[in-house]
Design an enzyme around this catalytic site. Structure first.
Site, mmCIF file in Angstrom:
data_model
loop_
_atom_site.group_PDB
_atom_site.id
_atom_site.type_symbol
_atom_site.label_atom_id
_atom_site.label_comp_id
_atom_site.label_asym_id
_atom_site.label_seq_id
_atom_site.Cartn_x
_atom_site.Cartn_y
_atom_site.Cartn_z
ATOM 1 N N THR A 191 14.999 -30.078 -1.516
ATOM 2 C CA THR A 191 16.111 -30.745 -2.431
ATOM 3 C C THR A 191 16.032 -32.107 -2.672
ATOM 4 O OG1 THR A 191 17.041 -31.171 -0.260
ATOM 5 C CG2 THR A 191 18.001 -29.345 -0.571
ATOM 6 N N ASP A 215 11.394 -34.636 -6.072
ATOM 7 C CA ASP A 215 9.984 -34.171 -5.685
ATOM 8 C C ASP A 215 10.232 -32.693 -5.996
ATOM 9 O OD1 ASP A 215 9.076 -36.744 -6.272
ATOM 10 O OD2 ASP A 215 7.710 -36.697 -5.257
ATOM 11 N N LEU A 234 11.839 -29.188 10.869
ATOM 12 C CA LEU A 234 10.441 -29.962 10.855
ATOM 13 C C LEU A 234 10.489 -30.276 12.187
ATOM 14 C CD1 LEU A 234 10.533 -32.351 8.099
ATOM 15 C CD2 LEU A 234 8.893 -30.432 8.365
ATOM 16 N N ALA A 245 8.244 -32.800 2.502
ATOM 17 C CA ALA A 245 9.670 -32.804 3.293
ATOM 18 C C ALA A 245 9.348 -34.197 4.436
ATOM 19 C CB ALA A 245 10.393 -32.407 3.778
ATOM 20 N N ALA A 246 9.919 -35.289 4.175
ATOM 21 C CA ALA A 246 9.702 -36.090 5.035
ATOM 22 C C ALA A 246 10.954 -37.753 5.206
ATOM 23 C CB ALA A 246 8.608 -37.961 4.233
ATOM 24 N N SER A 262 11.738 -40.867 3.886
ATOM 25 C CA SER A 262 10.974 -41.170 3.051
ATOM 26 C C SER A 262 11.242 -42.883 2.238
ATOM 27 C CB SER A 262 10.869 -40.534 1.371
ATOM 28 O OG SER A 262 12.372 -40.001 0.964
ATOM 29 N N SER A 292 1.078 -41.198 0.009
ATOM 30 C CA SER A 292 1.003 -42.195 -0.437
ATOM 31 C C SER A 292 0.689 -43.191 -0.777
ATOM 32 C CB SER A 292 2.910 -42.642 0.502
ATOM 33 O OG SER A 292 3.001 -43.531 0.179
ATOM 34 N N GLU A 304 1.848 -46.634 -0.155
ATOM 35 C CA GLU A 304 2.127 -47.517 0.813
ATOM 36 C C GLU A 304 0.784 -46.974 1.848
ATOM 37 O OE1 GLU A 304 5.218 -48.424 2.062
ATOM 38 O OE2 GLU A 304 4.968 -48.769 -0.130
ATOM 39 N N TYR A 360 6.601 -46.002 7.652
ATOM 40 C CA TYR A 360 7.117 -44.758 7.073
ATOM 41 C C TYR A 360 4.753 -44.702 6.326
ATOM 42 C CZ TYR A 360 6.740 -42.267 2.564
ATOM 43 O OH TYR A 360 6.169 -41.734 1.266
#
Ligand code: NAP
Ligand code: GDD
Length: 332
Positions: free
Chosen positions: A12, A15, A63, A85-86, A88, A129, A131, A153
Site C-alpha cells: 500500500t 514503492d 508484521l 513494509a516498515a 519508514s 536504506s 539512512e 529507524y
C-alpha cells in the site's frame, strides 16, 4: 509455463504500489500483505493501489506476528518476495523508538524465517536504506561504506541488513539488499519533506494557506524517482547470485534548494512563505547523503533517468493539478 508469483509486504506504500504495477506489467501473479485495518478503510488506505485491486490478491496479516506471516507465505508459495513494509518515517522513530524497532527488526526477521521455513526456494528482497550510513564516513557512499546510523529507524535498517545477509550466508537464501537513497514521486507520503513542500506550494498557490513550516533546510539528500527505483529491486532478484546494491542518482541537493525550485515553479518565492520551526529539527540529523550507484549500473544495467529538476517539476505539477484546474507550473 505458470506465471511467476510475487509477494510484496508494504504494497500500500509508495514503492509497493509502483512495484506491483511493474510486476503486473511483467505478467506476475501479485500478492500483497496488508494490515487488517487497511481492508476496513479501503478508500483511504488502499488509495495507491486502487487502480489495480482487481488484478492483485491481498492477504491480511501482521508484521508483528510470525504465525500470520508463515501461513501467508505457505499459502502463496511465492517465487519472489519483496519486503518493503516498515515504519519508514525517520522523524517518528525518535518519538517512538520501541515500535519502530519492533516492527522493523522483528517484522524483517519474521519474514525471513517464514520464507526460510515455508518457501526456501523464494528469492528475497530487503529494503535497506541510505539512512544506514547516517553520519557518513566517506562521500559518496557505496556498498563498502561503514554504517553509522543516527536514529532508531537507521538502526532498525542496519539490523535488517545484518539479518538478511545472515540468512543468505547461513541458509543459502537468495536474499538481496537494496541500499536505496531517497526516492520520491507524486505518491510520496505527505510527512516526507519533498511532498510536504510540493503539497504546501499547491496549498499556497491556491490561496488555501500562506505559510509552510520546515525544519533543517541545509540537510542534503540524493533524491531520485521512485518508479525507477522499484525497477532496480526487480533487477536484483533476477541475478543468479544475491548481493547488495546502492541505488541512487549520484547528485545531492539541499532541502532549501528543493523548496526554492518548487516554489519558483509556481511563480512564488520560498522566502516569502517558508518559516523555520525548531520543533521540526531532529535530535540527531543525517546531514549529507550522496550515493555512488556504479555497481548497480555495471551489474544490473540500472540507470537513474529522472534528475532533480524533473523530479521537482513532476511533483509540483501533480500537486498543483490536484489543488485547482487553473494552477500550472511556470517556466523557470
Ligand atoms: P511508505 O510509503 O511509508 O510505505 C510503507 C509500507 O509499510 C506501507 O504499505 C505500510 O502500510 C507498511 N507498514 C508500515 N508499518 C506496518 C506494519 N506494522 N505492518 C504492516 N505493514 C506496515 O514507504 P516507501 O517509501 O514505499 O518505502 C518502502 C520501504 O523502503 C520501507 O521499508 C522504507 O523504509 C524503505 N526505504 C524507502 C526509501 C524512500 O526514499 N522511499 C529509501 C530507502 C528505503 P500502511 O499503508 O498500512 O501504513
Ligand atoms: N519530514 C520532514 N519535514 N523533513 C524535514 C522537514 C520537515 O518539515 N524540514 C526539514 N527536513 C529535513 C529532515 O531533517 C531531513 O534531513 C530531510 O529533510 C529529509 O527528511 P524526510 O523527507 O523525512 O526523509 P529522510 O531522509 O529522513 O528519510 C527518507 O529517506 C530514507 C533514505 O535515506 C525516508 O523515505 C526513509 O524511509 C528512507 O530510508
Amino acid at each position: 509455463m505458470s506465471r511467476r508469483r510475487a509477494l510484496i509486504s508494504g504494497i500500500t506504500g509508495q514503492d509497493g504500489s509502483y512495484l506491483a504495477e511493474l510486476l503486473l506489467g511483467k505478467d506476475y501473479e501479485v500478492h500483497g500483505l496488508v494490515r487488517r485495518v487497511a481492508l476496513e478503510d479501503p478508500s483511504h488506505r488502499l488509495r495507491r493501489i486502487a487502480g489495480i485491486l482487481d488484478r492483485i490478491t491481498l492477504h491480511a496479516g501482521s508484521l508483528e506476528s510470525f504465525p500470520s506471516l508463515y501461513q501467508m507465505v505457505r499459502r502463496v508459495d511465492p517465487d519472489e518476495c519483496y519486503h518493503l513494509a516498515a515504519q519508514s518515517f525517520v522523524s517518528y522513530s525518535f518519538d517512538d523508538e520501541f515500535s519502530t524497532l519492533n516492527t522493523n527488526i522483528n517484522g524483517t526477521h519474521y519474514m525471513l524465517a517464514a520464507i526460510h521455513e515455508a518457501a526456501p526456494h523464494c528469492r528475497f528482497y530487503f529494503a535497506g536504506s541510505s539512512e544506514m550510513f547516517g553520519k557518513v564516513e566517506e562521500t559518496p557512499q557505496n556498498e563498502r561504506t561503514r554504517f553509522h546510523p543516527r536514529s532508531a529507524y537507521g538502526i532498525s535498517k542496519v539490523a535488517g541488513f545484518d539479518l538478511t545477509r545472515n540468512y543468505r550466508e547461513a541458509y543459502g537464501l537468495h536474499a538481496s539488499i537494496g541500499i536505496l537513497f531517497n526516492h520520491e514521486s507524486e505518491r510520496r507520503g505527505f510527512e516526507f519533506v519533498t511532498r510536504k513542500i510540493t503539497a504546501g506550494v499547491a496549498a499556497i498557490a491556491s490561496g488555501a494557506k500562506s505559510e509552510l513550516r520546515l525544519g533543517n533546510l541545509e540537510a542534503r539528500r540524493d533524491w531520485g524517482y521512485a518508479p525507477e527505483y522499484v525497477a532496480a529491486m526487480w533487477r536484483m532478484l533476477q541475478q543468479d547470485t544475491p548481493d547488495d546494491y546502492v541505488v541512487s542518482t549520484g547528485e545531492s541537493h539541499s532541502v532549501r534548494e528543493f523548496a526554492e525550485l518548487a516554489f519558483s515553479l509556481a511563480g512564488l518565492d520560498y522566502r516569502d512563505h517558508v518559516a523555520g520551526d525548531p520543533l521540526l529539527y531532529r535530535p540527531a540529523e543525517v546531514d549529507l547523503l550522496i550515493g555512488d550507484p556504479s555497481k548497480a549500473r555495471s551489474r544490473l544495467g540500472w540507470e537513474p533517468r529522472t534528475r532533480f529538476e524533473d523530479l521537482v517539476r513532476r511533483m509540483v505539477t501533480a500537486d498543483l493539478e490536484t489543488a485547482g484546474p487553473t494552477l500550472k507550473v511556470t517556466h523557470v
